[in-house]
Each structure stands twice: as C-alpha cells, then as structure tokens.
Design an enzyme around this catalytic site. Sequence first.
Site, PDB file in Angstrom:
ATOM      1  N   SER A  74       0.851  -1.191   0.000  1.00 37.38           N
ATOM      2  CA  SER A  74       0.000   0.000   0.000  1.00 37.38           C
ATOM      3  C   SER A  74       0.890   1.244   0.000  1.00 37.38           C
ATOM      4  O   SER A  74       1.718   1.391  -0.900  1.00 37.38           O
ATOM      5  CB  SER A  74      -0.960  -0.039   1.189  1.00 37.38           C
ATOM      6  OG  SER A  74      -1.985   0.911   1.041  1.00 37.38           O
ATOM      7  N   ASP A 103      -8.415  -5.016  -6.230  1.00 35.39           N
ATOM      8  CA  ASP A 103      -8.041  -3.884  -5.399  1.00 35.39           C
ATOM      9  C   ASP A 103      -8.434  -2.608  -6.124  1.00 35.39           C
ATOM     10  O   ASP A 103      -7.780  -2.200  -7.080  1.00 35.39           O
ATOM     11  CB  ASP A 103      -6.533  -3.903  -5.132  1.00 35.39           C
ATOM     12  CG  ASP A 103      -6.107  -2.804  -4.170  1.00 35.39           C
ATOM     13  OD1 ASP A 103      -6.954  -1.972  -3.802  1.00 35.39           O
ATOM     14  OD2 ASP A 103      -4.924  -2.781  -3.789  1.00 35.39           O
ATOM     15  N   HIS A 157      -7.112  -5.643  -1.630  1.00 30.77           N
ATOM     16  CA  HIS A 157      -5.922  -4.991  -1.088  1.00 30.77           C
ATOM     17  C   HIS A 157      -5.169  -5.931  -0.143  1.00 30.77           C
ATOM     18  O   HIS A 157      -4.023  -5.683   0.190  1.00 30.77           O
ATOM     19  CB  HIS A 157      -6.346  -3.715  -0.355  1.00 30.77           C
ATOM     20  CG  HIS A 157      -5.285  -2.665  -0.264  1.00 30.77           C
ATOM     21  ND1 HIS A 157      -4.638  -2.144  -1.357  1.00 30.77           N
ATOM     22  CD2 HIS A 157      -4.748  -2.026   0.825  1.00 30.77           C
ATOM     23  CE1 HIS A 157      -3.758  -1.229  -0.966  1.00 30.77           C
ATOM     24  NE2 HIS A 157      -3.809  -1.141   0.348  1.00 30.77           N
TER      25      HIS A 157
END
Length: 685
Positions: free
Chosen positions: A544, A630, A662
Amino acid sequence: MKKISILFSLLFLNLTAITATAQNNQKMTPELLWKLGRYGAGVLTPDGNNIIYTVTTYNLANNKGEPNLFSLPVNGGPSQQITNEAGGKDILRFDEATGRITYWYDGRIWQMNSNGTNLAMLTVDQKDDFENIRISPDGKKIIYTRDVQIQKVLGKDKYADLPKANAYVITDLNYRHWDTWANGKFSHIFLADYDNGKISNEKDIMHGEAFDVPQKPSGGLEDLIFSPDSKNIIYVCKKKSGKDYAQSTNTDLYQYNIATDETRNTTQGMNGYDTQPQFNHSGSHMAWLSMKEDGYEADKNDIVIRNLKTGLKVNLTAAWDESINSFCFSKDDSKIYFIAVHNGTEQLFSVDVKVPSATGQSVTQITKGQWDVTSIIGQSGSKLIVTRTDMNHAAEIYSVDLSTGNMQKLSDINDKINNRLIPSKVDERHIKTTDGKDMLAWVIYPPDFDPTKKYPTLLYCQGGPQSALSQFYSFRWNFQLMAAQGYIVIAPNRRGMPGHGVEWNRQISGDWGGQAIQDYLSAIDDIAKEPFVDKERLGCIGASYGGYSVYMLAGVHNGRFKTFIAHDGLFDLKSWYGTTEEIWFANKDIGGNYWDKSNLKAQKSYLKFNPSNYVDKWNTPIMVVQGGKDYRVPNEQGFQAFQAAQLRGIKSKFLFLPDENHWVLKPQNAILWQREFFDWLKETL
C-alpha cells in the site's frame, strides 16, 4: 540380556530427549503460520464468570476458515469448545435466568446451554441474506441488515428484454468501492418483532434511501445498536451519494424512534467520521468516536459523550495528544476504558466521566509493556478482559487488574504451537532523523541470532500511510516468519504513524515522498552500522503506502538496497488519482487533482513525489505484487511498475492475484504469496 535392555532404554530416553528438544526449537514457516487459531470476537456472560469467544482455524485443502465458539472461565481454567460445525456463529443474547445462549448460525437462530449442550434450532426458514443481527435488550425486537435493490445500474436491470446484458450504466462517481462494483443494491436496516426465534412484521427503517448501513467496506455490527430501553435504534451512516460520497468522510449518528417511525441526525454539524456509538449501562449518556475534519480519514479520533437528559456534549479527550481506537464504559459508568497507540504500542487507558468538564478530562494509562492490547471484551469485577498480541504471538485473551495494570493470560488458543517455537528477540531502537527528531523503530532478530555473524536485513515500510506500526501480529506481513527465515527486520515508526502525537501523525499528508522517505533511509543507515548487518544484503519491502515507498526508494536509494518487494503500491500518482475510489483520501494526502496547475501542493506531489518519475534511476531487482480486485490501488499500478522494470531490463517478477483485493485473504493464495516472497529474497538477497 539385562545390560542390553538397560542400554536400549538409555538410548531410547536420549532419542526422546533429542526429539523433544527439536520439537521445542522449531521456527515459524508459512504452513505453520496458517495452522494458528485466530481469535475473532468475544463477550462476557451476564454473571461475568465466563468468556464466550470465536476462534477460526483454516482448512488449506478446502481453502477456507472454520470458526467455532469456545467458553473460558474468567478466573482461570481450561477452555472448552462448545460448537463443532463449520461456519460463522454470532452470539445474539444471553438469558440470565436460564444461562442459555442465543446465536446465529447457518441462516437461522439457535439456542444452547453455555457448555454447548441441549442445542435447539429456533428458526426453521433459512435466511442467508441476514447480516449484522441484534436482539433488543427487552427481547421483543430484532434488527438485521440485508441488501435492497434501489437503483438500476446493470443493463439487464434497466432493460427487461436484455436479461444477459451485464454492462454497467454509470452516470456518477462511487461506481466501485474497495473490491466491489456498485450494482444498485444498498445495505439497509430491517426492524421486526421477535418471539423466541420467530421473526415477523419486518420493515425497512431506512425507507428506500440509497445509503449503506453498515459503512462499506469495513463497518460492521458496531454501526447499529439498540438503546438500553429498546425504544430507539442508533446507526452510523454517510448520507451522501455520487461525487459527494467519494469526496467526504462525514458519517453521522442517526436515531430512529421505533414508536414514531421517525429518524433524526444526532451529530448534525460534526463534519468528520462519527462512529462506534455506545450507551452507558444506566442509559443516561451516549458516547462515540469522532473526527473533526471532513475528508481526513486519519484525523485524531476523540471520545465525545452526550448527556441524554440535558443535551450537554463534551469531548473527553480533546486535550490528549493521541487518537483512540476503541472504548467501553466501566460497569459503574464512572469511567471509559479505551485503547490507543502510544509510543509504538497499543495500550489500555481510562478517562473519568463522572463530572465531564468543557475542556475534557485527564487520561490515565493502565497497561505498559512491549505488546498491543487489541480489543476490550468486557469488565468482570475489578478486571477488564482484553486481547493482546506481540510480534511473536497472535491474539490471546488476558485479564487486566484495573488497579495495577497487571495482566494475566487466560486463553491457550495457540500454546501448543507457540511452546515449540523459538521466539524472535524484538528490540526498541531510537534513531535520529534528518530533521533532528527522535524516531522509534522495532528491530526483529532471527530466533537463533548470533551477534558474531552477519545477516541480510529488511527495511519494512508500513502502509496507511497513517496506520500504526506497533506490536501487531500479521498473518501476511509477519515479522516472526521473516526473522525465522534468517532475516533481521527493521520497522521504523516514520512520519505519519499514530502514537507519537498528533503533529507527527499529520505531517505526512501532502508530503508522501518527503520526510517519511528520509526517515526510512535514516532507519536503514542506522541499523547498517551494526557489525551483524550485512551491508551488501539489504532489502526493502512494503504494501500500500509501503509499496509506494518501495517504488519511491527504488529511484532514490543510491545503491543501498539489493532487492525490493512492493505489494499493491502506488506507482503513478496521476493514473492512480484517475482510478481510485475514495477521492477524499487522494485530495487530503496528495493535495488534490493533477489538472489544477494553481494548486502548488498537489503539483509538488505529482512532480516530486511520484515514483514513476524516477524509473530512469531504477537499477535494482524488484518483485511486484498486485491484487486484481483492489480498487483502492487498482491494477494499472502494478502493471505499470512491472512493465517499466521489464523494459528497463531490470530483473523483476510479477505476482498477480486476480481474486484478491488490497489484502490476500484466501489461504492457498496466502501460502503462495509467502513462498514467492521468500523465494524472491533467496534469489536476490
């Protein structure tokens, strides 16, 4: 003959001792990690003597989890498994008179004794679409959520003569969120009469509004509660749509009056997230968590309390320089106990609410130690029942002596495995940053660490970017597992982490590629001074914002690192702004859109802090991981990064997970992820 027998016995005893020693000196592996039981949620029985909690174990062959309920005495003793059927169970109600537990399983309501005996199915018709179920305190009403078709988005819904048309007809933003496309259905609260398993006279209390309860993607049962007198329902909702929804974090608390069928906004004018409503035990006050700034999802979270008789509203933690995660009222309603990150760990605190003042109350820290208090189950006498983790242990249940802060372990969810493992040493290290600040970092060592040897070392980059890097236990980014493969891991609490004051946390917004990246370089340079660190074998990993950091560092590391791994990272900020769904996040953290040339803050991000602008300086092997579902960091980010590395002639690998978002949630995909992760490190480091 006797001598031979004695010799054989001695040999057998020696072999047994060697085997036992070997069993008690195992190291963590991906397969062993997925054998650990995972604590889910727990509640105290009304008498406060037992904890009923969920543990999920994973069946790799079936590629799914199997949750079950357990019972555990508060004052110590063995746990007892009280259900054995695969599938989620949610406790709905305890009958104080009979000790019976009412719970939801397999689309029906069931009852059993607290030890699992005398099982009875109360509802006959299976209701697979019911979620987030609560029975009112008086036992006469029930609420639950289920999806309702409100809008026509799919072609087949708009045109009855085109039943196979699966196209989306989109006219506004928020057309997909997290890992799901908007299909015109919204999660609504339904209220019904309840009589010992019988559900009747249901109605949609949201009257066909195009809004969701709970909040997606991470809201749950905490988003809807009954008042103690069973006369009202309080729920969390963001009553916005389209572009307004995509650019706002303004959730409010709504009160629905069951008798009048009327709803009112009880937090009108409070512009940030308002979440986790709770009533005190007497029903005289309601408290909740509140952020001030609309569009800032990582704003300081305060505890706000309202006197329901006078209407007086007070921010209890306004003067405290940290942010709250969760809370509960004490049994006598005189205090609120809460969990917050502080100096790199999550600890238990209290604040007095007997005489709330306009300036807020002083906060008292109850627990201290190298661990995280991760949830509050409830209060039993002078003890608070909580869960706790550290970097060597997944969540277990503990009791906290509220007068001393001393903690006693109650559960044994993973003792059989943990007792066979060599734990990793975890050190707290303090590092001077380039701007002269003191930065905490966690250093995790291999379980058989020898300071006379040299070890490959990994810089771990945390996501968020304003997520805590505390004593958490992850089943993917697992430091115990990394260390067990022979790596030292350094995990710095760089700029943007909560737990070091509000200003430290805020500083990263609009400065993604600035001081935080320098903090990472300070951390790896500091640990590399140690004689046991192999300076020729340094790696950098993260997901991320951590993946963004990896891409950014790949262009500015000046030869420090020998390998990189980026998972669901932001590679190109311009294309990311054009495809991500929560625009409020991009507006706050990047500074806004890329076409407004007068917005100097945003232009700086797109020019100076954009990893794709530094690809010409990439020269180091890189592994790219991307989840196919995602929508926060969509596919093109991973595709672009891998393609750039390939066209630059850089050794690279792409792990694409088409069914993951994610996170990596499916067990076999998670094992695959870890195998490829460590294979890459072995190959390049």
